[in-house]
Design a protein around this motif. Sequence first.
Motif, mmCIF file in Angstrom:
data_model
loop_
_atom_site.group_PDB
_atom_site.id
_atom_site.type_symbol
_atom_site.label_atom_id
_atom_site.label_comp_id
_atom_site.label_asym_id
_atom_site.label_seq_id
_atom_site.Cartn_x
_atom_site.Cartn_y
_atom_site.Cartn_z
ATOM 1 N N THR A 45 -4.260 6.345 -4.048
ATOM 2 C CA THR A 45 -4.482 4.910 -4.120
ATOM 3 C C THR A 45 -3.457 4.186 -3.253
ATOM 4 O OG1 THR A 45 -2.982 4.609 -5.982
ATOM 5 C CG2 THR A 45 -5.278 5.184 -6.494
ATOM 6 N N HIS A 46 -3.639 2.873 -3.107
ATOM 7 C CA HIS A 46 -2.676 2.077 -2.363
ATOM 8 C C HIS A 46 -1.315 2.108 -3.040
ATOM 9 C CE1 HIS A 46 -0.940 -1.749 -0.629
ATOM 10 N NE2 HIS A 46 -1.294 -1.083 0.447
ATOM 11 N N ASP A 47 -1.285 2.170 -4.357
ATOM 12 C CA ASP A 47 -0.010 2.276 -5.080
ATOM 13 C C ASP A 47 0.695 3.591 -4.740
ATOM 14 O OD1 ASP A 47 -0.239 -0.188 -6.285
ATOM 15 O OD2 ASP A 47 -1.067 0.592 -8.159
ATOM 16 N N TYR A 49 0.439 5.147 -1.963
ATOM 17 C CA TYR A 49 0.916 4.942 -0.600
ATOM 18 C C TYR A 49 2.211 4.134 -0.588
ATOM 19 C CZ TYR A 49 1.135 2.810 4.056
ATOM 20 O OH TYR A 49 1.553 2.355 5.273
ATOM 21 N N LEU A 50 2.277 3.077 -1.389
ATOM 22 C CA LEU A 50 3.485 2.251 -1.447
ATOM 23 C C LEU A 50 4.672 3.052 -1.963
ATOM 24 C CD1 LEU A 50 2.047 -1.139 -2.773
ATOM 25 C CD2 LEU A 50 2.680 -0.537 -0.415
ATOM 26 N N GLN A 51 4.432 3.937 -2.906
ATOM 27 C CA GLN A 51 5.507 4.800 -3.401
ATOM 28 C C GLN A 51 5.997 5.728 -2.289
ATOM 29 O OE1 GLN A 51 4.398 6.869 -7.003
ATOM 30 N NE2 GLN A 51 3.674 4.999 -7.990
ATOM 31 N N ALA A 52 5.073 6.211 -1.451
ATOM 32 C CA ALA A 52 5.467 7.077 -0.342
ATOM 33 C C ALA A 52 6.343 6.328 0.649
ATOM 34 C CB ALA A 52 4.225 7.639 0.352
ATOM 35 N N ILE A 53 5.980 5.072 0.945
ATOM 36 C CA ILE A 53 6.787 4.262 1.862
ATOM 37 C C ILE A 53 8.185 4.046 1.303
ATOM 38 C CG2 ILE A 53 7.073 1.964 2.876
ATOM 39 C CD1 ILE A 53 4.114 1.763 3.182
ATOM 40 N N ALA A 54 8.281 3.833 0.001
ATOM 41 C CA ALA A 54 9.578 3.595 -0.626
ATOM 42 C C ALA A 54 10.517 4.783 -0.432
ATOM 43 C CB ALA A 54 9.396 3.295 -2.111
ATOM 44 N N SER A 55 9.955 5.980 -0.359
ATOM 45 C CA SER A 55 10.793 7.173 -0.200
ATOM 46 C C SER A 55 10.936 7.608 1.255
ATOM 47 C CB SER A 55 10.221 8.338 -1.022
ATOM 48 O OG SER A 55 8.929 8.683 -0.571
ATOM 49 N N ASP A 56 9.999 7.158 2.117
ATOM 50 C CA ASP A 56 10.047 7.549 3.525
ATOM 51 C C ASP A 56 9.354 6.480 4.375
ATOM 52 O OD1 ASP A 56 9.958 8.705 6.037
ATOM 53 O OD2 ASP A 56 9.486 10.703 5.269
ATOM 54 N N PRO A 57 10.126 5.666 5.112
ATOM 55 C CA PRO A 57 9.543 4.584 5.936
ATOM 56 C C PRO A 57 8.590 5.080 7.018
ATOM 57 C CG PRO A 57 11.921 4.306 5.689
ATOM 58 C CD PRO A 57 11.596 5.662 5.150
ATOM 59 N N TYR A 58 8.576 6.373 7.268
ATOM 60 C CA TYR A 58 7.664 6.943 8.266
ATOM 61 C C TYR A 58 6.219 6.504 8.027
ATOM 62 C CZ TYR A 58 4.643 10.550 10.331
ATOM 63 O OH TYR A 58 3.651 11.213 10.997
ATOM 64 N N PHE A 59 5.844 6.304 6.777
ATOM 65 C CA PHE A 59 4.451 6.024 6.444
ATOM 66 C C PHE A 59 4.064 4.557 6.618
ATOM 67 C CE2 PHE A 59 5.565 9.784 3.862
ATOM 68 C CZ PHE A 59 4.667 10.684 4.413
ATOM 69 N N ARG A 62 0.500 2.729 8.120
ATOM 70 C CA ARG A 62 -0.526 3.757 8.251
ATOM 71 C C ARG A 62 -1.679 3.611 7.260
ATOM 72 N NH1 ARG A 62 1.585 8.319 11.250
ATOM 73 N NH2 ARG A 62 3.673 7.788 11.955
ATOM 74 N N TRP A 63 -1.557 2.677 6.327
ATOM 75 C CA TRP A 63 -2.572 2.609 5.280
ATOM 76 C C TRP A 63 -3.953 2.324 5.840
ATOM 77 C CZ3 TRP A 63 -3.840 4.441 0.916
ATOM 78 C CH2 TRP A 63 -4.880 3.876 0.173
ATOM 79 N N GLN A 64 -4.090 1.523 6.882
ATOM 80 C CA GLN A 64 -5.413 1.164 7.398
ATOM 81 C C GLN A 64 -6.221 2.399 7.771
ATOM 82 O OE1 GLN A 64 -5.510 -1.141 11.034
ATOM 83 N NE2 GLN A 64 -7.556 -1.934 10.596
ATOM 84 N N TYR A 65 -5.602 3.322 8.492
ATOM 85 C CA TYR A 65 -6.391 4.496 8.878
ATOM 86 C C TYR A 65 -6.457 5.535 7.761
ATOM 87 C CZ TYR A 65 -2.972 8.193 10.231
ATOM 88 O OH TYR A 65 -2.039 9.196 10.250
ATOM 89 N N TYR A 66 -5.441 5.583 6.896
ATOM 90 C CA TYR A 66 -5.549 6.438 5.709
ATOM 91 C C TYR A 66 -6.745 6.004 4.859
ATOM 92 C CZ TYR A 66 -0.806 8.415 6.334
ATOM 93 O OH TYR A 66 0.312 9.062 6.788
ATOM 94 N N GLU A 67 -6.829 4.709 4.609
ATOM 95 C CA GLU A 67 -7.910 4.183 3.775
ATOM 96 C C GLU A 67 -9.266 4.464 4.411
ATOM 97 O OE1 GLU A 67 -8.765 0.113 1.309
ATOM 98 O OE2 GLU A 67 -8.173 -0.106 3.408
ATOM 99 N N ARG A 68 -9.362 4.268 5.729
ATOM 100 C CA ARG A 68 -10.634 4.521 6.406
ATOM 101 C C ARG A 68 -11.003 6.006 6.336
ATOM 102 N NH1 ARG A 68 -13.121 1.486 10.324
ATOM 103 N NH2 ARG A 68 -11.981 -0.200 9.287
ATOM 104 N N LEU A 91 -3.713 13.062 1.401
ATOM 105 C CA LEU A 91 -4.557 11.939 1.014
ATOM 106 C C LEU A 91 -5.382 12.218 -0.232
ATOM 107 C CD1 LEU A 91 -5.809 10.309 4.320
ATOM 108 C CD2 LEU A 91 -3.662 10.037 3.079
ATOM 109 N N TYR A 92 -5.318 13.455 -0.707
ATOM 110 C CA TYR A 92 -6.013 13.809 -1.954
ATOM 111 C C TYR A 92 -5.054 14.489 -2.917
ATOM 112 C CZ TYR A 92 -10.743 12.636 -0.468
ATOM 113 O OH TYR A 92 -11.868 11.959 -0.083
ATOM 114 N N HIS A 93 -5.089 14.043 -4.161
ATOM 115 C CA HIS A 93 -4.372 14.745 -5.208
ATOM 116 C C HIS A 93 -5.052 16.095 -5.442
ATOM 117 C CE1 HIS A 93 -1.936 11.278 -6.261
ATOM 118 N NE2 HIS A 93 -3.016 10.533 -6.363
#
Length: 205
Positions: A45-47, A49-59, A62-68, A91-93
């Motif tokens: 989910t977007h949440d 994704y936000l948790q991933a950014i919090a631990s690594d700014p690399y992401f 990128r959400w636009q193409y991840y979501e697509r 992108l999948y649990h």
Amino acid sequence: ESIHLPRKSSSRRKDLLRQVNAYAVEGQHRRKANPLYSINVKPITHDDYLQAIASDPYFAGRWQYYERAIQMAQVHAPKSVLEVGPYKLPLYHDSAILDAHHHIAEAIIHDARESPWPFADQLFDLGMALQVFEHFTGQQRLVFAEMFRVCKSVLVSIPYKWKQSPSDGHAGLTLETLADWTGREFNEVQIVGPIGRQRALAFYL
């Protein structure tokens, strides 16, 4: 289920067979503890994704193409997914992960350029390789062929018409490049992102 081995020296084929068999046994044990090859995968989910950014700014960004990518995949409702080189954010649990590096504890460590991969034919509903094909210099067709051997469908993304230095492998890639790398026509393609940093997402059935 059989795994087709390429023609190699007898000793090399024996080594590959031992490796495949070892992975198969490991997979049987690990599936008892966790869904290594889950038949009930769920997209992030977007949440998440936000948790991933919090631990690594690399992401970041990128959400636009991840979501697509998730939207394109979910049209086909995959129950099992193999992700190739997703770095630290599949992108999948509960997807299976193939990577040359141990970024994720559950990953099966295997260089995608080495065939055969340690999976049976058509084991997964979907294979995903996002922004990694440009790193398989000269071996893209081999990697794509292995993806289609073990997966019933494949989703690939590449940098699209980026204007970086040609030496880094990201510059000037087009749909024609993708056709050359895969040797196959895509069933669907979508271009995502701002001009200069677009990504082409291609789905193959």
